[in-house]
Design a protein around this motif. Structure first.
Motif, PDB file in Angstrom:
ATOM      1  N   LEU A 129       0.856  -1.187   0.000  1.00 28.84           N
ATOM      2  CA  LEU A 129       0.000   0.000   0.000  1.00 28.84           C
ATOM      3  C   LEU A 129       0.893   1.238   0.000  1.00 28.84           C
ATOM      4  O   LEU A 129       1.829   1.340   0.811  1.00 28.84           O
ATOM      5  N   LEU A 130       0.604   2.159  -0.912  1.00 28.38           N
ATOM      6  CA  LEU A 130       1.309   3.444  -0.926  1.00 28.38           C
ATOM      7  C   LEU A 130       0.449   4.465  -0.201  1.00 28.38           C
ATOM      8  O   LEU A 130      -0.784   4.323  -0.160  1.00 28.38           O
ATOM      9  N   ASP A 131       1.084   5.501   0.346  1.00 30.00           N
ATOM     10  CA  ASP A 131       0.278   6.574   0.943  1.00 30.00           C
ATOM     11  C   ASP A 131      -0.172   7.538  -0.162  1.00 30.00           C
ATOM     12  O   ASP A 131       0.155   7.346  -1.344  1.00 30.00           O
ATOM     13  N   ALA A 132      -0.918   8.558   0.218  1.00 34.07           N
ATOM     14  CA  ALA A 132      -1.508   9.450  -0.790  1.00 34.07           C
ATOM     15  C   ALA A 132      -0.436  10.133  -1.644  1.00 34.07           C
ATOM     16  O   ALA A 132      -0.684  10.485  -2.803  1.00 34.07           O
ATOM     17  N   ASP A 133       0.791  10.295  -1.108  1.00 37.15           N
ATOM     18  CA  ASP A 133       1.879  10.924  -1.873  1.00 37.15           C
ATOM     19  C   ASP A 133       2.666   9.923  -2.708  1.00 37.15           C
ATOM     20  O   ASP A 133       3.662  10.291  -3.350  1.00 37.15           O
ATOM     21  N   GLY A 134       2.303   8.649  -2.621  1.00 36.39           N
ATOM     22  CA  GLY A 134       3.007   7.633  -3.415  1.00 36.39           C
ATOM     23  C   GLY A 134       4.187   6.998  -2.716  1.00 36.39           C
ATOM     24  O   GLY A 134       4.933   6.227  -3.317  1.00 36.39           O
ATOM     25  N   HIS A 135       4.367   7.302  -1.431  1.00 36.89           N
ATOM     26  CA  HIS A 135       5.445   6.629  -0.689  1.00 36.89           C
ATOM     27  C   HIS A 135       4.980   5.270  -0.166  1.00 36.89           C
ATOM     28  O   HIS A 135       3.793   5.075   0.115  1.00 36.89           O
ATOM     29  N   VAL A 136       5.943   4.367   0.002  1.00 36.61           N
ATOM     30  CA  VAL A 136       5.627   3.029   0.496  1.00 36.61           C
ATOM     31  C   VAL A 136       5.158   3.126   1.940  1.00 36.61           C
ATOM     32  O   VAL A 136       5.762   3.835   2.757  1.00 36.61           O
ATOM     33  N   CYS A 137       4.083   2.412   2.221  1.00 39.48           N
ATOM     34  CA  CYS A 137       3.475   2.512   3.539  1.00 39.48           C
ATOM     35  C   CYS A 137       3.602   1.186   4.301  1.00 39.48           C
ATOM     36  O   CYS A 137       4.333   1.081   5.275  1.00 39.48           O
ATOM     37  N   GLU A 138       2.882   0.178   3.860  1.00 36.62           N
ATOM     38  CA  GLU A 138       2.922  -1.136   4.515  1.00 36.62           C
ATOM     39  C   GLU A 138       2.204  -2.148   3.642  1.00 36.62           C
ATOM     40  O   GLU A 138       1.743  -1.811   2.549  1.00 36.62           O
ATOM     41  N   ASN A 193      10.866   8.210   4.573  1.00 39.99           N
ATOM     42  CA  ASN A 193      10.045   7.889   3.410  1.00 39.99           C
ATOM     43  C   ASN A 193      10.790   6.937   2.482  1.00 39.99           C
ATOM     44  O   ASN A 193      12.006   7.066   2.297  1.00 39.99           O
ATOM     45  N   ILE A 194      10.043   5.996   1.913  1.00 39.18           N
ATOM     46  CA  ILE A 194      10.629   5.065   0.939  1.00 39.18           C
ATOM     47  C   ILE A 194       9.861   5.221  -0.373  1.00 39.18           C
ATOM     48  O   ILE A 194       8.621   5.140  -0.387  1.00 39.18           O
ATOM     49  N   ASP A 195      10.592   5.449  -1.459  1.00 37.26           N
ATOM     50  CA  ASP A 195       9.940   5.497  -2.774  1.00 37.26           C
ATOM     51  C   ASP A 195       9.675   4.079  -3.259  1.00 37.26           C
ATOM     52  O   ASP A 195      10.450   3.156  -2.948  1.00 37.26           O
ATOM     53  N   LEU A 196       8.638   3.916  -4.077  1.00 37.12           N
ATOM     54  CA  LEU A 196       8.327   2.593  -4.624  1.00 37.12           C
ATOM     55  C   LEU A 196       9.538   2.019  -5.363  1.00 37.12           C
ATOM     56  O   LEU A 196       9.867   0.839  -5.223  1.00 37.12           O
ATOM     57  N   THR A 197      10.223   2.861  -6.129  1.00 37.01           N
ATOM     58  CA  THR A 197      11.338   2.333  -6.937  1.00 37.01           C
ATOM     59  C   THR A 197      12.509   1.850  -6.075  1.00 37.01           C
ATOM     60  O   THR A 197      13.342   1.079  -6.543  1.00 37.01           O
ATOM     61  N   GLU A 198      12.556   2.276  -4.812  1.00 39.84           N
ATOM     62  CA  GLU A 198      13.608   1.740  -3.929  1.00 39.84           C
ATOM     63  C   GLU A 198      13.374   0.258  -3.635  1.00 39.84           C
ATOM     64  O   GLU A 198      14.323  -0.482  -3.407  1.00 39.84           O
ATOM     65  N   LEU A 199      12.093  -0.157  -3.659  1.00 38.53           N
ATOM     66  CA  LEU A 199      11.817  -1.591  -3.457  1.00 38.53           C
ATOM     67  C   LEU A 199      12.412  -2.399  -4.608  1.00 38.53           C
ATOM     68  O   LEU A 199      12.867  -3.523  -4.425  1.00 38.53           O
ATOM     69  N   TYR A 200      12.386  -1.800  -5.813  1.00 32.22           N
ATOM     70  CA  TYR A 200      12.850  -2.534  -6.992  1.00 32.22           C
ATOM     71  C   TYR A 200      14.365  -2.739  -6.991  1.00 32.22           C
ATOM     72  O   TYR A 200      14.867  -3.645  -7.651  1.00 32.22           O
TER      73      TYR A 200
END
Ligand code: PMP
Length: 306
Positions: free
Chosen positions: A183-192, A239-246
């Motif tokens: 789930l991302l938060d409203a700003d597009g950061h990784v949440c949980e 904050n963690i960006d989605l692309t950091e997961l990649y």
């Protein structure tokens, strides 16, 4: 199906699962107006023990405070709560690790959409400790649904009605052939995840989203941070960006019902060559030992129940 034990605490007394029921006219049913926690109880040589019971009690009370459920706290001290948990565990004569689900329900009939001054009832039941993610590793998909922001329904309050957000996101992931969602938060950061927090490893630093990222203040998350600190692994809450997961070296999920689960894939991209990374493996081993009361320096987390 997960086995639910029959002896239940409900409305100030022990009863059976069949008799622990709420009215269709209660706020709990009408609006999802209940707050809850799920905590682990483990079996060891010395008997059953609860993990971080005091922290679970505090989070439950805080959830009620945030929502404005104000008739519970004065009647339910931590000591009384602990005695009720003990009573349920004792009555069911468990011989395996279980999860304890304790819920404060607002049971007034048709009071309208409000929370103060209403009657509450505590339910406690236990069920076999089945992990919600595949223990060997999970495949995750970024959800089409976003986490509810703090200014709509606060995620740090574990309120039943808000879990529709998790249901939407998890079902979307399952429908797409994955084990769970990001789930991302409203700003597009990784949440949980739907019911677990998340950590990534980059250059030997353990990173997790901070408390202000619309997430549940997970007690396992806190335990992981404490364990990492104690064994000298650097941590960062940011904050963690989605692309950091990649591009992360390792990713894992954590939670009472997720334990520590390595993440092997995110959005069709392999994580850590689909292996369990070294930091994940170390944290997982230590966490399981701490949970089962096998680490003497973490005895403060363990409450004997019998
Ligand atoms: N996030 C959510 C949304 C959850 O439901 C859970 C499970 N309670 C967690 C994180 C993990 O919290 P904990 O470690 O306290 O079980």
């Amino acid at each position: 199906m997960t086995r639910i034990y029959d002896k239940v605490y409900f409305a100030d007394a022990m009863t059976t699962l069949e008799h622990a029921t709420l009215s269709v006219g209660s706020s709990a049913v009408l609006y999802g107006l209940s707050v809850y926690t799920v905590l682990p109880v483990c079996i060891a040589k010395e008997g059953a023990s609860a993990f971080r019971l005091s922290d679970h009690y505090k989070r439950l009370i805080n959830s009620a405070r945030i929502i404005g459920i104000d008739t519970f706290e004065s009647a339910w001290s931590e000591r009384r709560f602990t005695e009720a948990v003990k009573a349920v565990v004792a009555a069911n004569e468990i011989a395996e690790d279980v999860f304890v689900r304790a819920t404060i329900h607002v049971v007034d009939m048709l009071p309208g959409t409000r929370s103060r001054g209403l009657k509450t009832v505590l339910s406690i039941f236990i069920y076999e400790a089945t992990p919600i993610l595949p223990p060997d590793g999970a495949r995750l998909k970024t959800s089409v649904w976003r986490r509810i922001p703090d200014h709509a329904i606060p995620s740090r309050a574990k309120v039943n009605g808000a879990y529709v957000n998790s249901v939407l996101a998890k079902q979307d992931a399952i429908d797409s052939g994955y084990d769970d969602c990001i789930l991302l938060d409203a700003d597009g950061h990784v949440c949980e995840l739907s019911a677990a927090n998340i950590f990534i490893v980059r250059d030997n630093t353990l990173i997790t989203p901070g408390f202000t990222s619309d997430l549940l203040e997970g007690i396992t998350r806190q335990t992981v941070l404490e364990i990492a600190h104690d064994i000298g692994i650097q941590t960062s809450e940011r904050n963690i960006d989605l692309t950091e997961l990649y591009i992360a070296d390792e990713v894992f999920a954590c939670g009472t019902s997720a334990y520590i689960t390595p993440v092997l894939e995110v959005d069709v991209r392999s994580v850590a060559n689909r292996q369990v990374g070294p930091i994940t493996a170390r944290i997982r081993e230590l966490y399981l030992n701490v949970l089962h009361g096998k680490e003497t320096s973490y005895q403060r987390f363990v409450t004997p129940l019998l």
